[in-house]
Enzyme design. Structure first.
Site, PDB file in Angstrom:
ATOM      1  N   SER A   1     -32.252 -36.568   9.884  1.00  0.00           N
ATOM      2  CA  SER A   1     -32.886 -36.875   8.766  1.00  0.00           C
ATOM      3  C   SER A   1     -33.554 -35.902   7.773  1.00  0.00           C
ATOM      4  O   SER A   1     -33.787 -36.104   6.577  1.00  0.00           O
ATOM      5  CB  SER A   1     -33.717 -38.103   8.825  1.00  0.00           C
ATOM      6  OG  SER A   1     -32.969 -39.327   9.197  1.00  0.00           O
TER       7      SER A   1
ATOM      8  N   SER B   1     -32.232 -39.278   6.192  1.00  0.00           N
ATOM      9  CA  SER B   1     -32.904 -40.221   5.444  1.00  0.00           C
ATOM     10  C   SER B   1     -33.778 -39.452   4.496  1.00  0.00           C
ATOM     11  O   SER B   1     -34.347 -40.493   3.690  1.00  0.00           O
ATOM     12  CB  SER B   1     -33.700 -41.445   6.299  1.00  0.00           C
ATOM     13  OG  SER B   1     -34.467 -40.932   7.129  1.00  0.00           O
TER      14      SER B   1
ATOM     15  N   LYS C   1     -42.354 -38.207   1.882  1.00  0.00           N
ATOM     16  CA  LYS C   1     -41.502 -39.241   2.177  1.00  0.00           C
ATOM     17  C   LYS C   1     -42.221 -40.458   2.527  1.00  0.00           C
ATOM     18  O   LYS C   1     -43.259 -40.540   2.944  1.00  0.00           O
ATOM     19  CB  LYS C   1     -40.612 -38.751   3.431  1.00  0.00           C
ATOM     20  CG  LYS C   1     -39.386 -39.797   3.706  1.00  0.00           C
ATOM     21  CD  LYS C   1     -38.664 -39.108   4.831  1.00  0.00           C
ATOM     22  CE  LYS C   1     -37.752 -40.064   5.510  1.00  0.00           C
ATOM     23  NZ  LYS C   1     -36.944 -39.555   6.504  1.00  0.00           N
TER      24      LYS C   1
END
Length: 472
Positions: free
Chosen positions: A186, A162, A88
């Site tokens: 997330s 996210s 990420k």
């Protein structure tokens, strides 16, 4: 999208992390071949999913060649030897900018973050960095810099956020695992929307170095995978703290075995946010998994904890965490308008004394809510109250309207960021329209292993990893 019975048939030997490293170790494939296959999948599906901000083709192939050379020399191999993994884009990878999902940071990182360092040391190959909303602010993976990330089960719909790019990449088998971060849900939210297993570990379990913390006391780093066993393997590799880390969890292991004896499991449908009601499909998923747990011999009963209001603990840390991250970028003028507004608000309403007070308030909330574990071993809830909506959830919204749209998405998850408890999104079948369903299992502090053990039982009783989005 519907179930795929053919598109992945030639790749099924390389679905899971454990299967991939076993294939490389035994010579059925090489690290280079596996990495080339992964890069081909990225090239094929990136236009449809938009899961990556950066693809590290040359670096990944160079790392794969080095690993193959190491194996040829008979050197000791790591537990993730030859496995391509995506990161990420909020964690540093040496030599490339950490974009935080936006356009405001252009300076390449000078070193790997500690989690990436541990992955590489274990033999993982970093193939790219995945999308997120700018600074992970929203539970929808869309940004001005990178656009929409689309759900593989229905590309008109959101992945959540996210860690949406990571979830999309794993759900399609582009990679067997990807890293995520969870400051309000997330990891769990995109795992739920994409049919994956996603464990938010105990605060301090995974190092955030070179940063002291992630959104003060709220955030943790972790991984998303298709299977529970793969998550356990990865957490065995990445767990641990450094002198830099503000939070350090009690040591634990990740050797998943059958739970001993019947466990006490509370089933809670009540949302911690007033006025949010779960959809019937989400309720049905919880009931079905509760029935599965009862069939496995556990004592399961409805029990609604008294959920305290966590706004005063969560909101200042959320605001302050984003402000601290925006202060790190070299081009603040390129940040989204919403991000600049949040940072400006935080400078006024979330100074350091307020942040310290919010953390103390979080400790009080934790002391209150954790009394449920005097009576039960685990709490089972929906992960989300609703099925994934269409992409474009943030279009033309200012900060206030974006927050209002986001609050229901975190209504079952954010509480456990305030308390720090481990919690996991566990796949729970599919809706009549073919969208993934999910339940959340929360454990007492430091009991990630207990969650993994129960999730393993559920995976065996109600398998999910053999069903794929249809990309034929």
């Amino acid at each position: 999208m519907t179930e795929d019975t053919s598109a992945h048939s030639g790749e099924r030997a390389f679905i899971g992390v454990a299967e991939q490293t076993a294939a490389v170790r035994t010579g059925r494939t090489s690290a280079v071949e596996l990495t080339e296959q992964t890069l081909t999948r990225i090239e094929r599906w990136q236009p449809r999913l938009n899961a990556f901000t950066q693809v590290l083709t040359d670096r990944a192939l160079a790392q794969a060649r080095a690993l193959d050379d190491r194996q040829a020399r008979g050197e000791e191999l790591g537990p993730l030897h030859g496995v391509p993994i995506a990161v990420k884009d909020e964690v540093d990878v040496e030599g490339v900018p950490t974009t935080f999902g936006g356009a405001g940071n252009t300076v390449p990182a000078t070193a790997d973050g500690e989690m990436v360092r541990r992955l590489r040391a274990a033999g993982a190959i970093i193939v790219g960095k995945t999308t997120l909303p700018e600074f992970g602010t929203w539970p929808f993976t869309e940004s001005a810099a990178h656009g929409y990330t689309r759900n593989p089960w229905d590309t008109t719909r959101t992945t959540g956020g996210s860690s949406g790019g990571s979830a999309a990449a794993v759900a399609t088998g582009i990679v067997a695992a990807a890293t995520g971060g969870d400051g309000g849900g997330s990891i769990r939210i995109p795992a739920a929307y994409c049919g994956l297993f996603g464990l938010k570990p105990q605060r301090g379990r995974v190092s955030t170095a070179p940063h002291r913390d992630l959104w003060r006391a709220l955030g943790t780093l972790g991984v998303l995978t298709r299977t529970v066993a793969d998550s356990a393997l990865l957490y065995e590799v990445i767990s641990g703290s450094t002198a830099t880390d503000r939070w350090q969890a009690l040591e634990t292991g990740f050797a998943v075995t059958e739970p001993t004896g019947p466990l006490r499991i509370a089933v809670s449908l009540r949302c911690a946010v007033p006025g949010v009601r779960p959809d019937p499909e989400c309720v049905a998923a919880v009931r079905a998994m509760a029935e599965a747990l009862a069939e496995l011999g556990h004592h399961v009963e409805d029990f609604e904890p008294s959920y305290p209001d966590v706004t005063s603990a969560f909101l200042p840390q959320f605001l302050g965490g984003i402000r601290e991250e925006t202060d790190q970028v070299d081009r603040p003028d390129l940040l989204e308008r919403r991000t600049r507004t949040i940072a400006a608000i935080a400078r006024v309403v979330a100074p350091e004394p307020v942040l310290r007070w919010a953390e103390r308030r979080g400790e009080q909330v934790a002391a209150t809510i954790n009394t449920v574990f005097d009576r039960y071993d685990f709490v089972l809830t929906p992960t989300l109250p609703h099925l994934p909506g269409p992409v474009g959830r943030l279009d033309n919204l200012g900060v206030v309207r974006a927050m209002r749209r986001s609050i229901p998405m975190t209504s079952y998850t954010a509480l456990w960021n305030v308390t720090g408890n481990p919690a996991a999104a566990i796949p729970a079948g599919w809706s009549p329209t073919g969208l993934p369903l999910s339940v959340q299992l929360i454990g007492r502090p430091n009991d990630e292993l207990g969650i993994l053990r129960v999730a393993t039982q559920l995976e065996q009783a109600r398998p999910w990893a053999d069903r794929w989005p249809d990309f034929s």
